[in-house]
Design an enzyme around this catalytic site. Sequence first.
Site, PDB file in Angstrom:
ATOM      1  N   GLY A 114       0.829  -1.208   0.000  1.00 20.16           N
ATOM      2  CA  GLY A 114       0.000   0.000   0.000  1.00 20.16           C
ATOM      3  C   GLY A 114       0.860   1.253   0.000  1.00 20.16           C
ATOM      4  O   GLY A 114       1.936   1.294   0.604  1.00 20.16           O
ATOM      5  N   HIS A 444      -2.623 -19.488  47.779  1.00 17.82           N
ATOM      6  CA  HIS A 444      -1.447 -20.203  48.279  1.00 17.82           C
ATOM      7  C   HIS A 444      -1.527 -21.655  47.830  1.00 17.82           C
ATOM      8  O   HIS A 444      -2.596 -22.257  47.939  1.00 17.82           O
ATOM      9  CB  HIS A 444      -1.411 -20.148  49.805  1.00 17.82           C
ATOM     10  CG  HIS A 444      -0.296 -20.956  50.386  1.00 17.82           C
ATOM     11  ND1 HIS A 444       1.013 -20.527  50.363  1.00 17.82           N
ATOM     12  CD2 HIS A 444      -0.293 -22.182  50.974  1.00 17.82           C
ATOM     13  CE1 HIS A 444       1.777 -21.452  50.934  1.00 17.82           C
ATOM     14  NE2 HIS A 444       1.001 -22.467  51.312  1.00 17.82           N
TER      15      HIS A 444
END
Length: 465
Positions: A114, A444
Site C-alpha cells: 500500500g 497459596h
Amino acid sequence: MATYDVVIIGGGPGGYNAAIRAGQLGLKAAVVEKGPTLGGTCLNVGCMPSKALLHASEMFDAAANHFAELGIEAVAKLNLPQMMKQKADSVGALTKGIEFLFKKNKVDWIKGAGKLAGPGRVEVTAANGSLSSLEAKNIVIASGSEPSPLPGVAVDQQRIVDSTGALSLPEVPKSLIVIGAGVIGLELGSVWRRLGAEVTVVEFLDRITPGMDAEVAKTFQRALTKQGMAFKLASKVTGALASETDVSLTVEPVAGGAAETMAADYVLLAVGRRPFTEGLGLDSVGIMPDRRGFIETDHWKTSAPGVWAIGDVTLGPMLAHKAEEEAVACIETIAGKAGHADLRLIPSVVYTVPEVAWVGQTEEELKAAGRAYKVGKFPFSANSRAKINHETEGFVKVLADPATDEVLGVHMIGPSVSEMIGECCLAMAFKAASEDIARICHPHPTRSEALRQAAMGVEGWTMQA
Ligand code: FAD
Ligand code: NAI
C-alpha cells in the site's frame, strides 16, 4: 474504486487489531498487507515463533538437565527439524486465525503493497505488479519496523543472521556470537544456548538490557552467566567477515584500546529495530518522519488530516501489546468514541529463564526525576511454590510513593512473572497503593504471593522472609 471508512496499511498486531475493532464498530474496513500472511512481524517472525522456540528449548533443557533431580530418568535427544516444524505449524494456525477473524468481522484483506497517493487515496501494488486504488475516509499507517543494520556487519541470513534468520538456523551452532544484549539477543541467545551452542554476547554498553531496572539487570546477567552465556560488555563490533563455515568479527573496547578478533560459526545481529516507512508515499500527504524515521502522532493523528499511525512505526516501546492498545484507541477515536491508551502502563517482559517483567518506573528513572520512593522486596527463595518447584532465583520489587503509597513501578525476575505483571498493570491503572496489593488475598501456594509479600515489604511487614 472501492470505498472504505478505514484503510489500514499493515496487517501486524497494530493493523489487525485496528481492523477487527473497526469491523466490530460497524466501520467498513480493509487491511493492505504486502506479506503472504497476516500477523506482521509478531506472528510470522517475532513474538510467536520466538516463544515457540523458547518453550521447546526450555523443555529440552529441563529433560536434559533437570528431570533427574525430580526423579525422572529420561534421555533427551534433539530433533531440530521437528522443533522447527511445530513452530511453523503453530505460526500457521495463528496467522490463519487472523484470516478467520477478518471474515467474521467483515474486514477485507487487500493483498499487496500500500502507498498513500494523496488525501483519502491508497494505491495498492499486487505481487504480480497490477495496480488498484482504494478510497478511504481514514487511513491508518501500521507498517511496523525492521531490524536496524550495523555498518560493517552485513546480514546474509546464512552465517550472519538477524532475528528472522536466528529463528530458522539449519543446525545448532557450535558457537554463536550475539551482537546486542537486548531482548532479542538474550531470548534467541537463550534458545541456542539451551540447545547446546556456546553463546557470547557482545554489548556496547557496560550493562545488559538498557531500560530494565539496574538491580534486576544485574541478577539477570548473573543468572544467564550461570547458564553458560558469556558477556563482553562495553565493546563494539566494527567489522565482520563471513566465510562459508564461520564468521570473524573485529571487536573494540568502547573506551578505546586494541581491537581483537572473535570467531564463531554464526553471528546474530540484534542491535535494535527501526520504523519501516519505505515506499509508503508519506510525502504525498505531507508527513515528514522524525530524525529516526518514526511517524509523529498526537493521539494517533499524524500531521495529515484523516491519516493516523500506530504501533512500531510510531514513538514508544516496540511491543505487540502497545500496537494493539493503540489500534483499539485509534479506531475508537475514529468512530467518535473516547479512545484511550496509557503508554506509561505498557508492561515489558523478557521470556527467558528466569523471566523478567516490569511496569512503571525503575529506581534509576525515579532518582533521575528527583522523586522519592519506598521499596518493598521479596525473594523467590522464600516463596513456597518456587521452592517446591526448584525455581528460587530472583525477586519482586515494588516501588511506591512515600507520601501517598501509590505504586510507581513493579520489577520482577523469577518464575512465571510474565503472568504476574498484568495484575500490577491493573493495580497501577486504578492508582493502587502498595497497601492495596498487600491486603488483597492471593492464592497459596503461588508465585503471586511473592508480589503480595513485596508489597507488604513497602511498609515493613513482609511475613514470610
Ligand atoms: P508489524 O508487526 O511489524 O507489522 C507491520 C506489517 O506491515 C507487516 O506485516 C508488513 O509486511 C506490513 N507492511 C509494511 N509496509 C507495508 C506496505 N507499504 N503495504 C502493505 N503492508 C505493509 N513484542 C511483544 O510484545 N512481545 C514479544 O514477545 C515480542 N517478541 C518479538 C520477537 C522478535 C524476534 C521480534 C523481531 C519482535 C518481537 N516483538 C515482541 C515486537 C513485535 O513483533 C512488534 O512490536 C509488533 O509486531 C509491532 O506491530 P506492528 O503492527 O506495529 O508492526
Ligand atoms: P534492544 O533495543 O532491546 O537491544 C539492543 C541492544 O543492542 C542494546 O542493549 C544496545 O545497547 C545494543 N547495541 C546497540 N548498538 C550496538 C553495537 N554497535 N554493538 C553492540 N551492542 C549494541 O533491541 P533488540 O534486542 O534488537 O529488540 C528490538 C525490539 O524488539 C525491542 O526493543 C523490543 O521492543 C522488541 N522485542 C520484544 C520482545 C519481548 O517483548 N519479549 C522480544 C524481542 C523483541
